[in-house]
Design an enzyme around this catalytic site. Sequence first.
Site, PDB file in Angstrom:
ATOM      1  N   TYR A  58       0.820  -1.215   0.000  1.00 19.41           N
ATOM      2  CA  TYR A  58       0.000   0.000   0.000  1.00 19.41           C
ATOM      3  C   TYR A  58       0.854   1.265   0.000  1.00 19.41           C
ATOM      4  CZ  TYR A  58      -4.118   2.841   0.935  1.00 19.41           C
ATOM      5  OH  TYR A  58      -5.129   3.761   0.835  1.00 19.41           O
ATOM      6  N   ALA A  81       4.116  -8.581  -2.838  1.00 19.01           N
ATOM      7  CA  ALA A  81       3.179  -9.695  -2.977  1.00 19.01           C
ATOM      8  C   ALA A  81       1.982  -9.450  -2.071  1.00 19.01           C
ATOM      9  CB  ALA A  81       3.851 -11.014  -2.621  1.00 19.01           C
ATOM     10  N   VAL A  82       0.804  -9.452  -2.681  1.00 21.10           N
ATOM     11  CA  VAL A  82      -0.443  -9.343  -1.931  1.00 21.10           C
ATOM     12  C   VAL A  82      -1.189 -10.651  -2.167  1.00 21.10           C
ATOM     13  CG1 VAL A  82      -2.542  -8.020  -1.536  1.00 21.10           C
ATOM     14  CG2 VAL A  82      -0.471  -6.853  -2.336  1.00 21.10           C
ATOM     15  N   ILE A  83      -1.429 -11.374  -1.079  1.00 21.71           N
ATOM     16  CA  ILE A  83      -2.063 -12.689  -1.158  1.00 21.71           C
ATOM     17  C   ILE A  83      -3.444 -12.595  -0.527  1.00 21.71           C
ATOM     18  CG2 ILE A  83      -1.853 -15.123  -0.498  1.00 21.71           C
ATOM     19  CD1 ILE A  83       1.256 -14.534  -0.314  1.00 21.71           C
ATOM     20  N   THR A  87     -10.671 -11.417   4.169  1.00 19.85           N
ATOM     21  CA  THR A  87     -11.368 -10.126   4.230  1.00 19.85           C
ATOM     22  C   THR A  87     -11.206  -9.376   2.906  1.00 19.85           C
ATOM     23  OG1 THR A  87      -9.458  -8.879   5.023  1.00 19.85           O
ATOM     24  CG2 THR A  87     -10.806 -10.006   6.694  1.00 19.85           C
ATOM     25  N   HIS A  89      -9.735  -6.750   2.381  1.00 20.58           N
ATOM     26  CA  HIS A  89      -8.495  -5.972   2.411  1.00 20.58           C
ATOM     27  C   HIS A  89      -7.682  -6.153   1.125  1.00 20.58           C
ATOM     28  CE1 HIS A  89      -5.062  -3.972   4.255  1.00 20.58           C
ATOM     29  NE2 HIS A  89      -4.301  -4.984   3.875  1.00 20.58           N
ATOM     30  N   PHE A 114       4.767  -2.255 -12.626  1.00 20.71           N
ATOM     31  CA  PHE A 114       4.012  -2.908 -11.562  1.00 20.71           C
ATOM     32  C   PHE A 114       4.407  -4.377 -11.468  1.00 20.71           C
ATOM     33  CE2 PHE A 114       0.067  -4.886  -9.908  1.00 20.71           C
ATOM     34  CZ  PHE A 114      -0.071  -4.155  -8.747  1.00 20.71           C
TER      35      PHE A 114
END
Length: 155
Positions: A58, A81-83, A87, A89, A114
């Site tokens: 973020y 890394a966004v896993i 939720t 989020h 990106f």
Amino acid sequence: MPNFIEGNLKADGKKFAIIVARFNSFISDKLLDGALDSLVRSGATDSDIDVVRVPGAYEIPLIAKKLAASLKYDAVICLGAVIRGATPHFDVVVNEVSKGSAQVSLETGVPVLFGVLTTETIEQAIERSGTKAGNKGSDVAIAAIEMANLVDALQ
């Protein structure tokens, strides 16, 4: 015959900033390794590369904007890394980071690439950070080199 304009894959003489999210560092560190390897293999030296660590994905767009606006870099590479969890989020973070990174590129004219993995599972992230599906950090670094050279060719 039309005139084709495209960037080459030579990194020598170019400056790169790499922003790396510390969250999920077991993945993002592998992405960083891949990016560094591709940059160096393409002619960049250690002094041509600055690595900036941020707490999580973020926080990437703000730092990307500061780095790109400095005009010291030919390209900015964003890694993390966004896993997906249980939720919403995940959706908020992924949407804001991708939009924010693209906006920085449009506002500054500096390519902002990106390389934040957005996966459903840890296994998918592992596959994309150096195993079955290659290393997306490496792929994004190669795209950064090409875009830096393409922007130069269009000036």
